[in-house]
Design a protein around this motif. Structure first.
Motif, PDB file in Angstrom:
ATOM      1  N   VAL A 150     -56.306  36.166  80.091  1.00  0.00           N
ATOM      2  CA  VAL A 150     -54.921  35.969  80.272  1.00  0.00           C
ATOM      3  C   VAL A 150     -54.355  35.012  79.214  1.00  0.00           C
ATOM      4  O   VAL A 150     -53.070  34.948  78.705  1.00  0.00           O
ATOM      5  CB  VAL A 150     -54.793  34.924  81.727  1.00  0.00           C
ATOM      6  CG1 VAL A 150     -53.390  34.285  81.714  1.00  0.00           C
ATOM      7  CG2 VAL A 150     -54.861  35.833  83.139  1.00  0.00           C
ATOM      8  N   LEU A 153     -53.395  37.236  76.203  1.00  0.00           N
ATOM      9  CA  LEU A 153     -52.209  38.116  76.586  1.00  0.00           C
ATOM     10  C   LEU A 153     -51.080  37.178  76.274  1.00  0.00           C
ATOM     11  O   LEU A 153     -49.989  37.548  75.653  1.00  0.00           O
ATOM     12  CB  LEU A 153     -52.203  38.518  77.950  1.00  0.00           C
ATOM     13  CG  LEU A 153     -53.398  39.790  78.149  1.00  0.00           C
ATOM     14  CD1 LEU A 153     -53.367  40.267  79.644  1.00  0.00           C
ATOM     15  CD2 LEU A 153     -53.180  41.031  77.290  1.00  0.00           C
ATOM     16  N   GLN A 163     -44.557  33.020  79.476  1.00  0.00           N
ATOM     17  CA  GLN A 163     -45.619  34.412  79.221  1.00  0.00           C
ATOM     18  C   GLN A 163     -47.169  34.066  79.844  1.00  0.00           C
ATOM     19  O   GLN A 163     -47.676  35.088  80.158  1.00  0.00           O
ATOM     20  CB  GLN A 163     -45.657  34.469  77.615  1.00  0.00           C
ATOM     21  CG  GLN A 163     -44.482  35.189  76.907  1.00  0.00           C
ATOM     22  CD  GLN A 163     -43.434  34.123  76.718  1.00  0.00           C
ATOM     23  OE1 GLN A 163     -43.382  32.802  77.073  1.00  0.00           O
ATOM     24  NE2 GLN A 163     -42.142  34.619  76.163  1.00  0.00           N
ATOM     25  N   LEU A 166     -46.636  35.439  83.333  1.00  0.00           N
ATOM     26  CA  LEU A 166     -46.541  36.867  83.508  1.00  0.00           C
ATOM     27  C   LEU A 166     -48.062  37.332  83.168  1.00  0.00           C
ATOM     28  O   LEU A 166     -48.396  38.382  83.881  1.00  0.00           O
ATOM     29  CB  LEU A 166     -45.571  37.322  82.469  1.00  0.00           C
ATOM     30  CG  LEU A 166     -44.088  36.981  82.825  1.00  0.00           C
ATOM     31  CD1 LEU A 166     -43.227  37.376  81.667  1.00  0.00           C
ATOM     32  CD2 LEU A 166     -43.657  37.600  84.193  1.00  0.00           C
ATOM     33  N   ALA A 167     -48.678  36.877  82.200  1.00  0.00           N
ATOM     34  CA  ALA A 167     -50.234  37.519  81.811  1.00  0.00           C
ATOM     35  C   ALA A 167     -51.029  37.203  82.977  1.00  0.00           C
ATOM     36  O   ALA A 167     -51.799  37.745  83.162  1.00  0.00           O
ATOM     37  CB  ALA A 167     -50.338  36.768  80.385  1.00  0.00           C
ATOM     38  N   ILE A 169     -50.109  37.042  86.270  1.00  0.00           N
ATOM     39  CA  ILE A 169     -49.893  38.177  87.267  1.00  0.00           C
ATOM     40  C   ILE A 169     -50.562  39.447  86.819  1.00  0.00           C
ATOM     41  O   ILE A 169     -51.332  40.071  87.655  1.00  0.00           O
ATOM     42  CB  ILE A 169     -48.512  38.036  87.343  1.00  0.00           C
ATOM     43  CG1 ILE A 169     -47.773  36.803  87.938  1.00  0.00           C
ATOM     44  CG2 ILE A 169     -47.982  39.369  88.300  1.00  0.00           C
ATOM     45  CD1 ILE A 169     -46.235  36.865  88.003  1.00  0.00           C
ATOM     46  N   ALA A 170     -50.505  39.911  85.562  1.00  0.00           N
ATOM     47  CA  ALA A 170     -51.006  40.970  85.152  1.00  0.00           C
ATOM     48  C   ALA A 170     -52.424  41.116  85.301  1.00  0.00           C
ATOM     49  O   ALA A 170     -53.369  42.109  85.870  1.00  0.00           O
ATOM     50  CB  ALA A 170     -50.483  41.315  83.609  1.00  0.00           C
ATOM     51  N   GLY A 171     -53.201  39.828  84.967  1.00  0.00           N
ATOM     52  CA  GLY A 171     -54.639  39.615  84.891  1.00  0.00           C
ATOM     53  C   GLY A 171     -55.164  39.721  86.456  1.00  0.00           C
ATOM     54  O   GLY A 171     -56.019  40.235  86.661  1.00  0.00           O
ATOM     55  N   SER A 172     -54.238  38.934  87.234  1.00  0.00           N
ATOM     56  CA  SER A 172     -54.708  39.126  88.772  1.00  0.00           C
ATOM     57  C   SER A 172     -54.702  40.477  89.368  1.00  0.00           C
ATOM     58  O   SER A 172     -55.466  40.747  90.039  1.00  0.00           O
ATOM     59  CB  SER A 172     -53.756  38.054  89.281  1.00  0.00           C
ATOM     60  OG  SER A 172     -54.003  37.965  90.859  1.00  0.00           O
ATOM     61  N   GLN A 173     -53.942  41.080  88.749  1.00  0.00           N
ATOM     62  CA  GLN A 173     -53.647  42.588  89.366  1.00  0.00           C
ATOM     63  C   GLN A 173     -54.762  43.396  88.871  1.00  0.00           C
ATOM     64  O   GLN A 173     -55.327  44.136  89.598  1.00  0.00           O
ATOM     65  CB  GLN A 173     -52.175  43.399  89.181  1.00  0.00           C
ATOM     66  CG  GLN A 173     -51.095  42.675  89.780  1.00  0.00           C
ATOM     67  CD  GLN A 173     -51.122  42.644  91.389  1.00  0.00           C
ATOM     68  OE1 GLN A 173     -51.668  43.692  91.963  1.00  0.00           O
ATOM     69  NE2 GLN A 173     -50.920  41.478  92.015  1.00  0.00           N
ATOM     70  N   LEU A 174     -54.962  43.241  87.485  1.00  0.00           N
ATOM     71  CA  LEU A 174     -56.011  44.039  86.999  1.00  0.00           C
ATOM     72  C   LEU A 174     -57.457  43.738  87.597  1.00  0.00           C
ATOM     73  O   LEU A 174     -58.225  44.928  88.133  1.00  0.00           O
ATOM     74  CB  LEU A 174     -56.467  43.776  85.338  1.00  0.00           C
ATOM     75  CG  LEU A 174     -57.450  44.219  84.785  1.00  0.00           C
ATOM     76  CD1 LEU A 174     -57.423  45.688  84.675  1.00  0.00           C
ATOM     77  CD2 LEU A 174     -57.426  43.822  83.140  1.00  0.00           C
TER      78      LEU A 174
END
Length: 349
Positions: A150, A153, A163, A166-167, A169-174
């Motif tokens: 995170v 990113l 940022q 947002l990173a 959220i992306a890492g959590s979903q991944l």
């Protein structure tokens, strides 16, 4: 005699600090006692007091073996782990909000909890590590990997606070997707059901060895936060301002991020990923005690512990004959609470 050296001026803050500390400890002890008394099976106060007096004080008081087992081997460790988990998650949220200067920062949103869940599931189901590492160690590695990803990113995207969220959220979903993949690939139906319930937050399986892990971890995290309260105050004005005030930014950041990773990993490995505690509790405490971390750190730890004990009690009593995942309870309370905080902050002048 000057005003600064007048006995009344010096004694009053010390007396106030003592009163706050004594009151906080009393509230925590009452919450722990409530967690032992209340539950699926109603138990009289006198019976609970007899068992605790016998176990803690060595008093020669008669107690039914079944009641003693429920009180001492089930409810007491469950309540103590809930307190340690709440304190650890609240402190983790407070530290992250201070370091990144973002009101939305907490271990759940930034992907640290998701990474810890992935690491724990990878060790448990996939057998990664070949038995050389335990669940908590796997959770720690997963949490550290998630936060590192995170942070990378966010830096690649410009390094701003938005940022980072947002990173996160992306890492959590991944990492949530990786966890689901591990479960679908290697777990049987019974294991998958148990893990999915655990991921929502489950204190049913904790015992005294878990207390021996969760308690010292929460205390260590509290001590690290106490040691760096002035640095956390400085970070409220930004990393460059903290450096100009003489704060060793890299060393302090590494110590605090290490404490957050350790606390989150241990708590997730024991009870699963629980949201909103690290997000809501620090904000609520800022309304009560102000923005100084010397007061925020103990207040957040205490409020987090009491909140988690109350959520655990509710999870055992909401539905007769069934235990609701504690993460569901914290979300049901935390989401409206956070909405109320946002609305209140908007109305402030």
């Amino acid at each position: 005699m000057t005003l600064a050296t007048a006995p009344g001026v010096i004694a009053r803050p010390n007396r106030r600090l003592f009163c706050y500390g004594f009151g906080g400890i009393a509230i925590l002890l009452l919450a722990v006692f409530a967690g032992v008394v209340l539950g699926e099976t109603p138990l009289p106060l006198s019976r609970v007091a007899n068992v605790l007096a016998h176990r803690i004080g060595g008093a020669a008081l008669a107690a039914d073996p079944i009641d003693a087992g429920i009180i001492w081997n089930y409810r007491m460790p469950r309540t103590l782990v809930a307190a340690a988990c709440g304190a650890g998650l609240a402190l983790s949220g407070l530290v992250l909000q201070s370091l990144v200067r973002n009101a939305l920062a907490d271990p759940y949103l930034l992907g640290v909890s998701a990474g810890a869940s992935t690491g724990a599931v990878a060790v448990t189901i996939m057998g990664i590590g070949g038995g050389a590492i335990g669940i908590s160690a796997g959770a720690f590695l997963g949490a550290a990997l998630a936060f590192g990803l995170v942070a990378f990113l966010a830096r690649a995207a410009g390094g701003g606070s938005s940022q980072l969220v947002l990173a996160g959220i992306a890492g959590s979903q991944l990492f949530n997707a990786m966890t689901s993949f591990f479960i679908a690939k290697s777990a049987n139906a019974e294991q998958a059901r148990g893990i999915m319930f655990w991921l929502l937050g489950n204190l049913s399986g904790v015992r005294w060895p878990d207390v021996a892990l969760a308690g010292p971890t929460a205390i260590l995290g509290l001590l690290i936060c106490f040691w760096h309260v002035r640095a956390m105050d400085a970070f409220s004005f930004g990393a460059s301002s903290a450096a100009s005030l003489g704060v060793p930014v890299r060393r302090v950041t590494a110590a605090l991020i290490g404490a957050v990773t350790l606390m989150t990993a241990v708590m997730v490995s024991l009870v699963g990923a629980i949201g909103f505690v690290g997000l809501v509790i620090p904000h609520a405490m800022r309304f009560l005690v102000g923005a100084r971390h010397a007061a925020l750190v103990p207040a957040s730890a205490l409020a987090g512990a009491v909140f988690m004990i109350a959520a655990d009690i509710a999870s055992r009593m909401m539905i007769s004959g069934q235990v609701v995942p504690i993460g569901v309870v914290t979300a049901l309370v935390g989401a409206p609470g956070f909405a109320a905080i946002l609305i209140h902050r908007r109305r402030l002048p």
